[in-house]
Each structure stands twice: as C-alpha cells, then as structure tokens.
Design a protein around this motif. Structure first.
Motif, PDB file in Angstrom:
ATOM      1  N   VAL A 440      20.485 -58.298  78.118  1.00  0.00           N
ATOM      2  CA  VAL A 440      20.794 -57.538  76.906  1.00  0.00           C
ATOM      3  C   VAL A 440      21.059 -56.094  77.305  1.00  0.00           C
ATOM      4  CG1 VAL A 440      20.012 -56.862  74.603  1.00  0.00           C
ATOM      5  CG2 VAL A 440      19.262 -59.059  75.585  1.00  0.00           C
ATOM      6  N   ASP A 441      22.227 -55.587  76.927  1.00  0.00           N
ATOM      7  CA  ASP A 441      22.601 -54.206  77.245  1.00  0.00           C
ATOM      8  C   ASP A 441      22.543 -53.334  76.000  1.00  0.00           C
ATOM      9  OD1 ASP A 441      23.238 -53.965  80.059  1.00  0.00           O
ATOM     10  OD2 ASP A 441      24.864 -55.387  79.678  1.00  0.00           O
ATOM     11  N   PHE A 442      21.960 -52.135  76.183  1.00  0.00           N
ATOM     12  CA  PHE A 442      21.882 -51.128  75.134  1.00  0.00           C
ATOM     13  C   PHE A 442      22.700 -49.916  75.553  1.00  0.00           C
ATOM     14  CE2 PHE A 442      18.113 -53.666  74.631  1.00  0.00           C
ATOM     15  CZ  PHE A 442      17.801 -53.649  73.282  1.00  0.00           C
ATOM     16  N   ALA A 443      23.236 -49.202  74.559  1.00  0.00           N
ATOM     17  CA  ALA A 443      23.908 -47.928  74.819  1.00  0.00           C
ATOM     18  C   ALA A 443      23.555 -46.970  73.696  1.00  0.00           C
ATOM     19  CB  ALA A 443      25.421 -48.106  74.918  1.00  0.00           C
ATOM     20  N   GLY A 444      23.591 -45.670  74.001  1.00  0.00           N
ATOM     21  CA  GLY A 444      23.271 -44.646  73.011  1.00  0.00           C
ATOM     22  C   GLY A 444      22.633 -43.442  73.662  1.00  0.00           C
ATOM     23  N   ASP A 445      22.442 -42.388  72.893  1.00  0.00           N
ATOM     24  CA  ASP A 445      21.938 -41.124  73.441  1.00  0.00           C
ATOM     25  C   ASP A 445      20.586 -41.282  74.131  1.00  0.00           C
ATOM     26  OD1 ASP A 445      24.182 -39.940  72.417  1.00  0.00           O
ATOM     27  OD2 ASP A 445      23.201 -39.155  70.620  1.00  0.00           O
ATOM     28  N   ALA A 446      19.726 -42.125  73.574  1.00  0.00           N
ATOM     29  CA  ALA A 446      18.362 -42.234  74.109  1.00  0.00           C
ATOM     30  C   ALA A 446      18.309 -42.939  75.454  1.00  0.00           C
ATOM     31  CB  ALA A 446      17.462 -42.962  73.118  1.00  0.00           C
ATOM     32  N   VAL A 447      19.383 -43.663  75.836  1.00  0.00           N
ATOM     33  CA  VAL A 447      19.370 -44.414  77.097  1.00  0.00           C
ATOM     34  C   VAL A 447      20.523 -44.002  78.011  1.00  0.00           C
ATOM     35  CG1 VAL A 447      18.172 -46.404  76.096  1.00  0.00           C
ATOM     36  CG2 VAL A 447      20.681 -46.296  76.026  1.00  0.00           C
ATOM     37  N   ALA A 448      21.247 -42.933  77.662  1.00  0.00           N
ATOM     38  CA  ALA A 448      22.434 -42.549  78.438  1.00  0.00           C
ATOM     39  C   ALA A 448      22.073 -41.882  79.759  1.00  0.00           C
ATOM     40  CB  ALA A 448      23.316 -41.614  77.608  1.00  0.00           C
ATOM     41  N   ASP A 449      20.946 -41.202  79.827  1.00  0.00           N
ATOM     42  CA  ASP A 449      20.545 -40.480  81.037  1.00  0.00           C
ATOM     43  C   ASP A 449      19.752 -41.415  81.955  1.00  0.00           C
ATOM     44  OD1 ASP A 449      19.669 -38.796  82.997  1.00  0.00           O
ATOM     45  OD2 ASP A 449      18.665 -37.378  81.650  1.00  0.00           O
ATOM     46  N   PRO A 450      20.275 -41.754  83.140  1.00  0.00           N
ATOM     47  CA  PRO A 450      19.545 -42.668  84.037  1.00  0.00           C
ATOM     48  C   PRO A 450      18.158 -42.168  84.404  1.00  0.00           C
ATOM     49  CG  PRO A 450      21.795 -42.341  84.800  1.00  0.00           C
ATOM     50  CD  PRO A 450      21.573 -41.349  83.704  1.00  0.00           C
ATOM     51  N   ALA A 451      17.956 -40.848  84.386  1.00  0.00           N
ATOM     52  CA  ALA A 451      16.647 -40.297  84.753  1.00  0.00           C
ATOM     53  C   ALA A 451      15.562 -40.692  83.745  1.00  0.00           C
ATOM     54  CB  ALA A 451      16.739 -38.774  84.861  1.00  0.00           C
ATOM     55  N   ARG A 452      15.969 -41.088  82.549  1.00  0.00           N
ATOM     56  CA  ARG A 452      14.981 -41.442  81.531  1.00  0.00           C
ATOM     57  C   ARG A 452      14.603 -42.923  81.595  1.00  0.00           C
ATOM     58  NH1 ARG A 452      16.846 -39.206  75.787  1.00  0.00           N
ATOM     59  NH2 ARG A 452      14.764 -39.994  75.305  1.00  0.00           N
ATOM     60  N   ALA A 453      15.299 -43.697  82.426  1.00  0.00           N
ATOM     61  CA  ALA A 453      15.063 -45.140  82.463  1.00  0.00           C
ATOM     62  C   ALA A 453      13.625 -45.477  82.833  1.00  0.00           C
ATOM     63  CB  ALA A 453      16.030 -45.803  83.434  1.00  0.00           C
ATOM     64  N   ALA A 454      13.029 -44.687  83.699  1.00  0.00           N
ATOM     65  CA  ALA A 454      11.669 -44.979  84.144  1.00  0.00           C
ATOM     66  C   ALA A 454      10.654 -44.875  83.011  1.00  0.00           C
ATOM     67  CB  ALA A 454      11.282 -44.043  85.286  1.00  0.00           C
ATOM     68  N   SER A 455      10.974 -44.104  81.969  1.00  0.00           N
ATOM     69  CA  SER A 455      10.035 -43.924  80.862  1.00  0.00           C
ATOM     70  C   SER A 455      10.225 -44.951  79.758  1.00  0.00           C
ATOM     71  CB  SER A 455      10.190 -42.520  80.272  1.00  0.00           C
ATOM     72  OG  SER A 455      11.470 -42.359  79.681  1.00  0.00           O
ATOM     73  N   ILE A 456      11.205 -45.852  79.915  1.00  0.00           N
ATOM     74  CA  ILE A 456      11.488 -46.865  78.899  1.00  0.00           C
ATOM     75  C   ILE A 456      10.790 -48.170  79.272  1.00  0.00           C
ATOM     76  CG2 ILE A 456      13.300 -48.220  77.777  1.00  0.00           C
ATOM     77  CD1 ILE A 456      15.197 -45.883  78.309  1.00  0.00           C
ATOM     78  N   ARG A 457      10.155 -48.787  78.286  1.00  0.00           N
ATOM     79  CA  ARG A 457       9.460 -50.054  78.508  1.00  0.00           C
ATOM     80  C   ARG A 457      10.064 -51.136  77.616  1.00  0.00           C
ATOM     81  NH1 ARG A 457       5.525 -46.223  77.707  1.00  0.00           N
ATOM     82  NH2 ARG A 457       5.137 -47.014  75.593  1.00  0.00           N
ATOM     83  N   PRO A 458      10.642 -52.185  78.189  1.00  0.00           N
ATOM     84  CA  PRO A 458      11.130 -53.288  77.354  1.00  0.00           C
ATOM     85  C   PRO A 458       9.972 -54.188  76.928  1.00  0.00           C
ATOM     86  CG  PRO A 458      11.673 -53.684  79.659  1.00  0.00           C
ATOM     87  CD  PRO A 458      10.997 -52.345  79.602  1.00  0.00           C
ATOM     88  N   ASN A 459       9.847 -54.404  75.624  1.00  0.00           N
ATOM     89  CA  ASN A 459       8.796 -55.255  75.070  1.00  0.00           C
ATOM     90  C   ASN A 459       9.467 -56.531  74.560  1.00  0.00           C
ATOM     91  OD1 ASN A 459       6.802 -56.513  73.582  1.00  0.00           O
ATOM     92  ND2 ASN A 459       6.028 -54.629  72.662  1.00  0.00           N
ATOM     93  N   VAL A 460       9.278 -57.644  75.293  1.00  0.00           N
ATOM     94  CA  VAL A 460       9.925 -58.917  74.978  1.00  0.00           C
ATOM     95  C   VAL A 460       8.855 -59.923  74.581  1.00  0.00           C
ATOM     96  CG1 VAL A 460      11.572 -60.648  75.743  1.00  0.00           C
ATOM     97  CG2 VAL A 460      11.589 -58.374  76.796  1.00  0.00           C
ATOM     98  N   SER A 461       9.107 -60.656  73.476  1.00  0.00           N
ATOM     99  CA  SER A 461       8.149 -61.667  73.041  1.00  0.00           C
ATOM    100  C   SER A 461       8.893 -62.885  72.514  1.00  0.00           C
ATOM    101  CB  SER A 461       7.232 -61.107  71.946  1.00  0.00           C
ATOM    102  OG  SER A 461       7.984 -60.684  70.827  1.00  0.00           O
ATOM    103  N   THR A 462       8.173 -63.998  72.405  1.00  0.00           N
ATOM    104  CA  THR A 462       8.744 -65.233  71.884  1.00  0.00           C
ATOM    105  C   THR A 462       7.726 -65.919  70.999  1.00  0.00           C
ATOM    106  OG1 THR A 462       9.676 -67.394  72.446  1.00  0.00           O
ATOM    107  CG2 THR A 462       8.027 -66.500  73.956  1.00  0.00           C
ATOM    108  N   SER A 463       8.232 -66.650  69.999  1.00  0.00           N
ATOM    109  CA  SER A 463       7.357 -67.373  69.081  1.00  0.00           C
ATOM    110  C   SER A 463       6.783 -68.632  69.712  1.00  0.00           C
ATOM    111  CB  SER A 463       8.137 -67.753  67.819  1.00  0.00           C
ATOM    112  OG  SER A 463       9.208 -68.638  68.149  1.00  0.00           O
ATOM    113  N   ALA A 464       7.411 -69.123  70.763  1.00  0.00           N
ATOM    114  CA  ALA A 464       6.953 -70.337  71.447  1.00  0.00           C
ATOM    115  C   ALA A 464       7.385 -70.253  72.897  1.00  0.00           C
ATOM    116  CB  ALA A 464       7.521 -71.578  70.780  1.00  0.00           C
TER     117      ALA A 464
END
Length: 518
Positions: A440-464
């Motif tokens: 899954v790819d995201f784009a936008g101001d909050a993710v445009a700067d590669p230096a900020r990638a380390a501070s982003i946490r993907p939270n993935v869950s499933t119902s089963a």
C-alpha cells in the motif's frame, strides 16, 4: 404531514327525573377532499417547485399505476448497435440557435428503454410540453415507426461548450429508471448516479423507481447552470426532485429531493452511485488480459462525521459482497477513479483514465445511518457491478414527507481530501499457500520527506487470521511512504484488514480498509 384526521366523541348517560336518556356522540363532519393539484403536464400551466411537490404528494396518495406507453413493433428487441444508430436531428435540438449556452437532445424509446418519459420546457414560468414524435429523429438502421402514432421518449442529453467555446458537447444525460451521468471538462462518461435506491441486495429483490416526467427550465442568455425538475414514481413511493447543474472544471450537481411513501420504506439508498471494477493491481486472480487495469472507479472514499478519512479499494469478488460502515452526520463520500494516466490501463478504446470521480457532500445533518457498498461478481467490463450509497437509519413512513439535499462533484479529484497522506495504490499477490502479500502506497505532505519515515509507524490489523512481516519505508519514487505486509488467513474465508499510519502526534491521513475473501 399526517393527512388522517381523527374525530373523538363521548357518550354520557344522564339520569333524569323522568327516566334515563342517552346522550348522542357528535357525528363526524363530511370532509371535503382537497382539490387536485394543477396539471403541470398541460401546456401553459404555471410551474413551480410547490406545484411539483403537490403533484408528487397527490400521486403517492393514489395506487401505483405502471407506465403505459407505445413502443413500435420490434423496438423493444432492437440490438444495441441498431438502437444507437437512431440520432437526434441536429436542427431539432431544443434551444438550437438561441445562444443560451446550452442545448438539449431528446432520446428515443427502444432497446432496454421501454418506459416512456415526458419532457417539458419551463419558459417564463409556464409549461411547454415537448411532443412525443418521430420527427425528432433520424432512425438510421432502425425501422421507421408508424407516422400516425406517438413515438415515446426515454430521456435527454444536455450539451454545452465544455471544452471549446465554439463547440457544444454532451455533459449530462438522464435516461433509464432514475439514472443520470455527468462529466467535467476533458472527461468522457463513466460512472452513473441514480435518484433513489430501494432494497438493494435484499432477498425480496430491488425496486427500481422511475423518473416519469422532466421539466427543464429554459436558461437565460449567459447562464452558467441548467435546472432540471423530475417527478419520481414507484410502487411504494413518489417524489419531487430538483437538479441544478453547473458544468466546468468540476461539474457540480445540486440535488434536492422530497419523497412521499405509499408504504413504509426500511431500506432507502440516498445519493446512489454505480460503477464498474473488473480487475486492478489488488485483484488480478485469474486475469489474462493485455490491459493492466479495467475499472471506472478504484475505491470508495468516506469522510465520516468524526473527521476520519477512509479509503476502501474496490474488488471483483467471487460472490456478492456487501460492506456496511456506520456513521452519524457524514461529511462526504464517493466512488473515485484515482489511478490516472493512460499506461496503467493501456486501452485506447475505453480510456478509463478520463472517466470522472463522483464525490457527494451532504447538505445539512443527515443523522444516523451507514455507508453501504455492494460489489457484484462480473466477468465483463460492460456491467456496472459496484453500488455505493448512504442508507438512513430512520425508515420513511407514509404521510411523513422525507427531504434531503446534497451536492455532487463530477471531477478529476474531489475538492475535499484527507490532509497529510492519501492512499495512491494498493497491490496484492500470492505469498505461498493461502497467504497474500499486500503493498500500500501513500502520498502527501506528511510522508513526502524521507527523513520523516523513521518516525512513522504502520499499524496493520485483521479481523481474522494474522498479520506478519510488516515493513514501512519511504518511497522516493512517489515522494511518499510504502507499507508491505503479509496476511495469513489461516482457515478463514474472509478477513477485514485495516491499516493506519501513526506518529507520536497521532493518526496520519487516511485509514485504509480492505476485505479479503477466498
């Protein structure tokens, strides 16, 4: 409004010196029925929104009568290509040569369009009915109908100088049931909308209301909008509609509706949209096609009442899928075509990259209800197999008018969008056994700067089942952020997936939802 009146009386027994007498209950007074509304189908009759409302109210008070119309012999069985050879005579176009910025072409009955509609102009506030006549048309390869019988109309197309100031082109069509379509500058027709949806996906079958009559206001010279009024009728409901259409870079359609139920309506769809999804990068199982993607929309966007933005990619399931998302006072929703550019589709004929997104902004508070999405299996790109709408929780009862309003945007991208980060693509493929790998790819101001990638946490869950091997990293090719993970459904046949980007400041941008099925 409750049109029933109740008369109460009392019976009193009074002991009299001379015996016992019984007081008589007051007798109900004979009620004079209200006069019928003016016949706004008659030439010269004054037309107004109030008159249309009274016509719909009166219609709902009577039993439903299915439309009766004459189709010449063979016209109901015309092949599609023969039907499409019937053309409006250019010189017969309504407002032709009047320099009003708009023109109307009426559409013929025949093929699948077997319920006739009546069409009128409203000029200086008065009705001018358009004749039901074969004189409108050049019949091409179709047989010419008998000259001594009315020839039914099935709808109309609006034209304006959408792309070039010296050329009027189609931008709006009403034809079939309550179906209508519009486009913005540079686009071609794709997704459709409907005036109303009833019992979609229910076991008892869907009911398809009809627009029986259109009244189209003659625009003033230099006008930038066209106004269409419509009378809706169906077995269980009648209604009055007003559409104000402003074509341009975004074609805006303001919709105002009032419904009068003949019977209780428990499953009503407001703002229904239909589109097509055959396959895409998230769903190519069993696909052997030179085209990379085939769809008129690739996702359902929702902006909830609590300010959450949700992106739900579409799919072509093996069985009917119904997804429900509860909400209160939604702020917007729509079927969007986010993937642009020719190459992803590789189709010079269909040009899916030029088809519109459709975005709806509710006007006023819509209360409690749910977004509803239906995905219907299909093996061809000619079927509209995706339906989305808002379903109010409150039922519509007879005697109680039900009114709503909303603004539609037929556009390249909606005027409203999530801040921070939006999903730009979803891909899926086999990870061995029954496991699936998602990207899954995201784009936008909050993710445009590669230096900020380390501070982003993907939270993935499933119902089963379970989620494993989650990876989040900067995507410099998109100036965005990519999340990859594996779904292990174990022994389950359906998993509801959820992905949110988070930082110390909270949620970033859109919530990604996905339904995986075997």
């Amino acid at each position: 409004m409750n049109r029933r009146e109740f008369v109460s009386g009392a019976v009193a027994a009074t002991a009299l010196a001379s015996g016992t007498a019984r007081a008589q209950a007051p007798q109900p007074q004979a009620q004079t029925p209200p006069p019928p509304p003016p016949d706004i189908h008659a030439d010269g009759t004054p037309f107004s929104t109030d008159a249309l409302l009274e016509t719909a109210r009166s219609l709902a008070g009577r039993g439903y009568e299915a439309p009766k119309g004459f189709l010449p012999n063979g016209f109901a069985e015309l092949p599609q290509d023969v039907f499409r050879s019937i053309r409006m005579k250019p010189e017969r176009a309504v407002w032709n040569g009047e320099n009003r910025g708009f023109a109307l072409d009426v559409l013929p009955g025949g093929f699948i369009y077997r319920s006739p509609v009546r069409i009128a102009q409203v000029e200086d506030g008065r009705v001018k009915m358009l004749p039901e006549s074969q004189d409108w048309f050049d019949f091409g390869r179709a047989p010419k109908p008998p000259a001594d019988r009315p020839f039914p109309l099935s709808g109309f197309t609006g034209r304006t100088a959408l792309d070039r100031p010296d050329e009027l082109r189609d931008f709006l069509t009403f034809q079939g049931a309550t179906i209508f379509r519009a486009i913005a500058r540079g686009q071609i027709f794709g997704a459709s909308a409907r005036g109303l949806a009833l019992d979609v996906g229910e076991a008892n079958g869907e009911e398809f209301p009809l627009f029986r009559t259109f009244w189209i206001e003659r625009p003033n010279a230099g006008a930038n909008a066209i106004v269409v009024h419509a009378l809706l009728d169906s077995r269980r409901v009648a209604g009055a509609y007003r559409f104000t259409v402003r074509p341009g870079e975004i074609t805006v359609v303001d919709v105002e509706l009032t419904l009068f139920a003949r019977e209780p309506l428990r499953h009503v769809g407001v703002g229904p949209m239909t589109s097509m999804f055959l396959f895409g990068p998230n769903d190519r199982v069993g696909v052997d096609d030179v085209r990379g993607q085939v769809h008129r929309a690739d996702g359902l966007q929702m902006w909830t009442g609590n300010d959450e933005w949700v992106w739900r990619p579409l799919s072509n399931p093996s069985d009917l899928q119904i997804s429900v998302f509860g909400d209160v006072n939604p702020k917007g929703f729509g079927l969007l075509q986010r993937q642009r550019g020719f190459q992803p589709y590789n189709d010079l004929g269909r040009r899916y990259d030029r088809m519109p997104s459709v975005w709806i902004q509710p006007i006023g508070d819509w209360g409690e209800g749910q977004f509803q999405l239906l995905e219907i299996p299909t093996d061809t790109d000619i079927n509209e197999n995706v339906v989305a709408y808002w379903r109010p929780k409150r039922a519509i009862e007879p005697g109680q008018p039900f009114s709503m309003a909303y603004r539609m945007h037929w556009c390249w991208s909606p005027p409203d969008r999530a801040g921070g980060a939006s999903v730009v693509s979803t891909s899926s493929g086999s990870a061995g056994d029954r496991r699936r790998r998602f990207v899954v790819d995201f784009a936008g101001d909050a993710v445009a700067d590669p230096a900020r990638a380390a501070s982003i946490r993907p939270n993935v869950s499933t119902s089963a089942g379970g989620i494993r091997d989650v990876v989040g990293l900067a995507n410099p090719e998109l100036k965005g952020y990519r999340v990859a993970f594996t779904l292990d459904p174990a022994n389950e046949d359906l998993c509801e997936l959820r992905l949110v980007l988070e930082s110390d400041a909270g949620r970033i941008g859109e919530t990604w939802l996905y339904r995986w099925t075997e």
